[in-house]
Enzyme design. Structure first.
Site, PDB file in Angstrom:
ATOM      1  N   ASN A   1       0.866  -1.179   0.000  1.00 20.62           N
ATOM      2  CA  ASN A   1       0.000   0.000   0.000  1.00 20.62           C
ATOM      3  C   ASN A   1       0.909   1.237   0.000  1.00 20.62           C
ATOM      4  OD1 ASN A   1      -1.326   2.297   1.169  1.00 20.62           O
ATOM      5  ND2 ASN A   1      -3.030   0.965   1.684  1.00 20.62           N
TER       6      ASN A   1
ATOM      7  N   ASP B   1      -0.041   4.498  -0.071  1.00 18.15           N
ATOM      8  CA  ASP B   1      -0.702   5.754   0.328  1.00 18.15           C
ATOM      9  C   ASP B   1       0.264   6.760   0.946  1.00 18.15           C
ATOM     10  OD1 ASP B   1      -3.103   4.597  -0.380  1.00 18.15           O
ATOM     11  OD2 ASP B   1      -3.786   4.269   1.675  1.00 18.15           O
ATOM     12  N   HIS B   2       1.217   6.235   1.758  1.00 20.61           N
ATOM     13  CA  HIS B   2       2.042   7.192   2.507  1.00 20.61           C
ATOM     14  C   HIS B   2       3.168   7.818   1.691  1.00 20.61           C
ATOM     15  CE1 HIS B   2      -0.560   6.753   5.744  1.00 20.61           C
ATOM     16  NE2 HIS B   2      -0.232   5.499   6.004  1.00 20.61           N
TER      17      HIS B   2
ATOM     18  N   ARG C   1       4.039  18.756   0.941  1.00 20.70           N
ATOM     19  CA  ARG C   1       4.624  19.902   0.255  1.00 20.70           C
ATOM     20  C   ARG C   1       3.772  20.374  -0.929  1.00 20.70           C
ATOM     21  NH1 ARG C   1      10.143  21.489   0.972  1.00 20.70           N
ATOM     22  NH2 ARG C   1      10.280  21.611   3.217  1.00 20.70           N
TER      23      ARG C   1
ATOM     24  N   HIS D   1      -5.637   3.762  -1.414  1.00 15.16           N
ATOM     25  CA  HIS D   1      -6.952   4.075  -0.834  1.00 15.16           C
ATOM     26  C   HIS D   1      -7.327   5.489  -1.254  1.00 15.16           C
ATOM     27  CE1 HIS D   1      -9.527   4.181   3.139  1.00 15.16           C
ATOM     28  NE2 HIS D   1     -10.223   4.527   2.069  1.00 15.16           N
TER      29      HIS D   1
ATOM     30  N   ARG E   1      -9.414   8.098  -0.524  1.00 18.30           N
ATOM     31  CA  ARG E   1     -10.326   8.493   0.559  1.00 18.30           C
ATOM     32  C   ARG E   1     -11.207   9.646   0.109  1.00 18.30           C
ATOM     33  NH1 ARG E   1      -8.719   6.589   5.899  1.00 18.30           N
ATOM     34  NH2 ARG E   1     -10.330   8.025   6.599  1.00 18.30           N
TER      35      ARG E   1
ATOM     36  N   ARG F   1      -6.898  12.905   1.420  1.00 21.48           N
ATOM     37  CA  ARG F   1      -5.762  13.355   2.240  1.00 21.48           C
ATOM     38  C   ARG F   1      -4.415  12.888   1.681  1.00 21.48           C
ATOM     39  NH1 ARG F   1      -6.802   9.863   7.668  1.00 21.48           N
ATOM     40  NH2 ARG F   1      -8.776  10.965   7.501  1.00 21.48           N
ATOM     41  N   HIS F   2      -4.414  11.771   0.949  1.00 19.51           N
ATOM     42  CA  HIS F   2      -3.135  11.351   0.344  1.00 19.51           C
ATOM     43  C   HIS F   2      -3.303  11.063  -1.153  1.00 19.51           C
ATOM     44  CE1 HIS F   2      -4.912   7.593   1.684  1.00 19.51           C
ATOM     45  NE2 HIS F   2      -4.444   7.671   2.927  1.00 19.51           N
TER      46      HIS F   2
ATOM     47  N   GLU G   1      -8.667   0.552  -2.673  1.00 20.94           N
ATOM     48  CA  GLU G   1      -9.453   0.556  -1.438  1.00 20.94           C
ATOM     49  C   GLU G   1     -10.362   1.763  -1.471  1.00 20.94           C
ATOM     50  OE1 GLU G   1      -7.042   0.854   2.002  1.00 20.94           O
ATOM     51  OE2 GLU G   1      -6.000  -1.003   1.600  1.00 20.94           O
TER      52      GLU G   1
ATOM     53  N   THR H   1      -6.487   6.314  10.233  1.00 18.97           N
ATOM     54  CA  THR H   1      -6.433   5.233   9.251  1.00 18.97           C
ATOM     55  C   THR H   1      -7.717   4.435   9.419  1.00 18.97           C
ATOM     56  OG1 THR H   1      -5.180   3.302   8.508  1.00 18.97           O
ATOM     57  CG2 THR H   1      -5.113   3.750  10.858  1.00 18.97           C
ATOM     58  N   THR H   2      -7.971   3.472   8.530  1.00 20.68           N
ATOM     59  CA  THR H   2      -9.233   2.726   8.617  1.00 20.68           C
ATOM     60  C   THR H   2      -9.308   2.008   9.959  1.00 20.68           C
ATOM     61  OG1 THR H   2      -8.869   2.334   6.279  1.00 20.68           O
ATOM     62  CG2 THR H   2     -10.707   1.179   7.292  1.00 20.68           C
TER      63      THR H   2
ATOM     64  N   GLU I   1     -10.909  -9.408   3.201  1.00 19.44           N
ATOM     65  CA  GLU I   1      -9.620  -9.029   3.771  1.00 19.44           C
ATOM     66  C   GLU I   1      -9.831  -8.933   5.277  1.00 19.44           C
ATOM     67  OE1 GLU I   1      -7.477  -5.702   2.101  1.00 19.44           O
ATOM     68  OE2 GLU I   1      -6.376  -5.393   3.973  1.00 19.44           O
TER      69      GLU I   1
ATOM     70  N   HIS J   1      -3.515  -4.603   7.787  1.00 18.02           N
ATOM     71  CA  HIS J   1      -3.642  -3.474   8.719  1.00 18.02           C
ATOM     72  C   HIS J   1      -2.696  -3.616   9.895  1.00 18.02           C
ATOM     73  CE1 HIS J   1      -5.133   0.013  10.766  1.00 18.02           C
ATOM     74  NE2 HIS J   1      -5.739   0.322   9.632  1.00 18.02           N
TER      75      HIS J   1
ATOM     76  N   GLY K   1       1.325  -1.442   4.244  1.00 18.29           N
ATOM     77  CA  GLY K   1       1.757  -0.118   3.821  1.00 18.29           C
ATOM     78  C   GLY K   1       2.706   0.554   4.787  1.00 18.29           C
TER      79      GLY K   1
HETATM   80  N1  PXP Z   1      -5.778  -2.982   4.287  1.00 17.93           N
HETATM   81  C1  PXP Z   1      -6.729  -2.018   4.405  1.00 17.93           C
HETATM   82  C2  PXP Z   1      -8.124  -2.338   4.021  1.00 17.93           C
HETATM   83  C3  PXP Z   1      -6.392  -0.724   4.852  1.00 17.93           C
HETATM   84  O1  PXP Z   1      -7.334   0.224   4.949  1.00 17.93           O
HETATM   85  C4  PXP Z   1      -5.041  -0.444   5.137  1.00 17.93           C
HETATM   86  C5  PXP Z   1      -4.649   0.936   5.550  1.00 17.93           C
HETATM   87  O2  PXP Z   1      -4.819   1.804   4.474  1.00 17.93           O
HETATM   88  C6  PXP Z   1      -4.090  -1.472   4.966  1.00 17.93           C
HETATM   89  C7  PXP Z   1      -4.494  -2.735   4.564  1.00 17.93           C
HETATM   90  C8  PXP Z   1      -2.627  -1.250   5.220  1.00 17.93           C
HETATM   91  O3  PXP Z   1      -2.415  -0.979   6.557  1.00 17.93           O
HETATM   92  P1  PXP Z   1      -0.969  -0.532   7.044  1.00 17.93           P
HETATM   93  O4  PXP Z   1      -0.676   0.769   6.363  1.00 17.93           O
HETATM   94  O5  PXP Z   1      -1.158  -0.396   8.520  1.00 17.93           O
HETATM   95  O6  PXP Z   1      -0.022  -1.610   6.643  1.00 17.93           O
END
Ligand code: PXP
Length: 237
Positions: free
Chosen positions: A7, A9-10, A18, A43, A45, A49-50, A70, A100-101, A151, A191, A213
Site C-alpha cells: 500500500n 498511500d504514505h 509539500r 486508498h 479516501r 488526504r493522500h 481501497e 487510518t481505517t 480481507e 492493517h 503499507g
Molecule cells: N488494508 C486495508 C483495508 C487498509 O485500509 C489499510 C490501511 O490503508 C491497509 C491494509 C494497510 O495498513 P498498514 O498501512 O497499517 O499496513
C-alpha cells in the site's frame, strides 16, 4: 504461498505535505514491482488526504502487476472506480476524522448498499473484497451478499499486548480464515502488519495476499536515508 501487495498511500502523504510532485507515486510503484510485490494498493479516501484521483488514473496506466483500489462504498468514489477499472476493489468503512481505517465493514447492517455495489463492479468484471473484522458472522454475511474475497482486519491482533492476547486474536483470524475458505471466498489480510508480527498471519492456512503499507514505507525511510545523506554530502562539499 502468501503474496505481498504494497500500500503506497504514505508516499502520497509525504508528497501532499509539500503539495508538489515528489516523491513520485509512479516511481514508488515501479520500485515495489521490481522488488517483487504482486500488487499495488491505494486508498482513494473521500477527503483526498493522500491519494488523488489522478494518481489512480496514472497508476492504472503504469502498473504491471495489479491495482487494488481501497474505497468506501459512496456514490462519488464508486463512479470514479468504475471509470478507472482497477483489477479489484476493497470496500472499507471510512470515517473522516480517523487517522487510518479503524474497523471493518458491518456487512449485515450495510447489506443493501454493499450488495448493490458488488453487483455494479461485477457488471464490469471487477472482483470485490470486503475488509472485515475476523468475525464469523461478518464472513458469512460477506459470502451471502456476493463478495469474492474478504480481507481480514489484523488491527486487533497487531495491537494485542502479551502472548496470551496475541494468541487469542490469532485464533480469531484463523477461524475466520477457515470459514472463508470453506465458503469459497478469497482470503486476504492487512492493517498494522510489520516485520515483527507478520509471520503468523502469513502462515495462516490459505492466506493469499497481505496488504501492507505503513511499516514498509517507514522502513524504507531508514534503509534509504544513509544513501540519501551521502549523496547530498558529496554534491555540496
Ligand atoms: N488494508 C486495508 C483495508 C487498509 O485500509 C489499510 C490501511 O490503508 C491497509 C491494509 C494497510 O495498513 P498498514 O498501512 O497499517 O499496513
Amino acid at each position: 504461498m502468501t503474496i505481498l501487495c504494497v500500500n503506497i498511500d504514505h508516499i502520497a502523504t509525504l508528497r501532499q505535505a509539500r503539495g508538489g510532485v515528489e516523491p513520485s507515486l509512479l516511481a514508488a510503484a515501479r520500485i515495489a514491482e521490481k522488488a517483487g510485490v504482486r500488487g499495488i494498493t491505494v486508498h482513494l479516501r473521500e477527503d483526498r488526504r493522500h491519494i488523488q484521483d489522478q494518481d489512480v488514473y496514472d497508476l492504472r496506466q503504469a502498473i504491471k502487476t495489479k491495482l487494488n483500489l481501497e474505497m468506501a462504498a459512496t456514490a462519488e468514489i464508486i463512479d470514479i472506480a468504475l471509470k478507472i477499472g482497477p483489477d479489484m476493489v476493497t470496500l472499507v468503512p471510512e470515517k473522516r476524522k480517523e487517522l487510518t481505517t479503524e474497523g471493518g465493514l458491518d456487512v449485515a447492517r450495510e447489506k443493501t448498499l454493499l450488495k448493490n455495489t458488488v453487483s455494479r463492479f461485477h457488471q464490469k468484471g471487477i472482483p470485490v473484497s470486503f475488509f472485515i473484522a475476523p468475525d464469523l458472522q461478518q464472513v458469512r454475511a460477506s459470502a451471502a451478499i456476493g463478495a469474492d474475497i474478504i480481507e481480514l482486519h489484523t488491527g486487533i491482533y497487531v495491537n494485542a499486548t502479551g502472548k496470551k492476547q496475541q494468541t487469542k486474536e490469532l485464533g480469531k483470524l484463523r477461524h475466520a480464515a477457515k470459514l472463508a475458505l470453506k465458503l469459497g471466498l478469497g482470503l486476504n489480510a492487512g492493517h498494522g502488519l510489520d516485520y515483527q508480527n507478520v509471520i503468523p498471519v502469513a502462515n495462516i492456512k490459505g492466506m493469499q495476499e497481505l496488504n501492507i503499507g505503513h511499516s514498509i514505507i517507514s522502513r524504507a525511510v531508514f534503509t534509504g536515508l544513509d544513501k540519501a545523506v551521502k549523496e547530498m554530502i558529496s554534491l555540496i562539499k
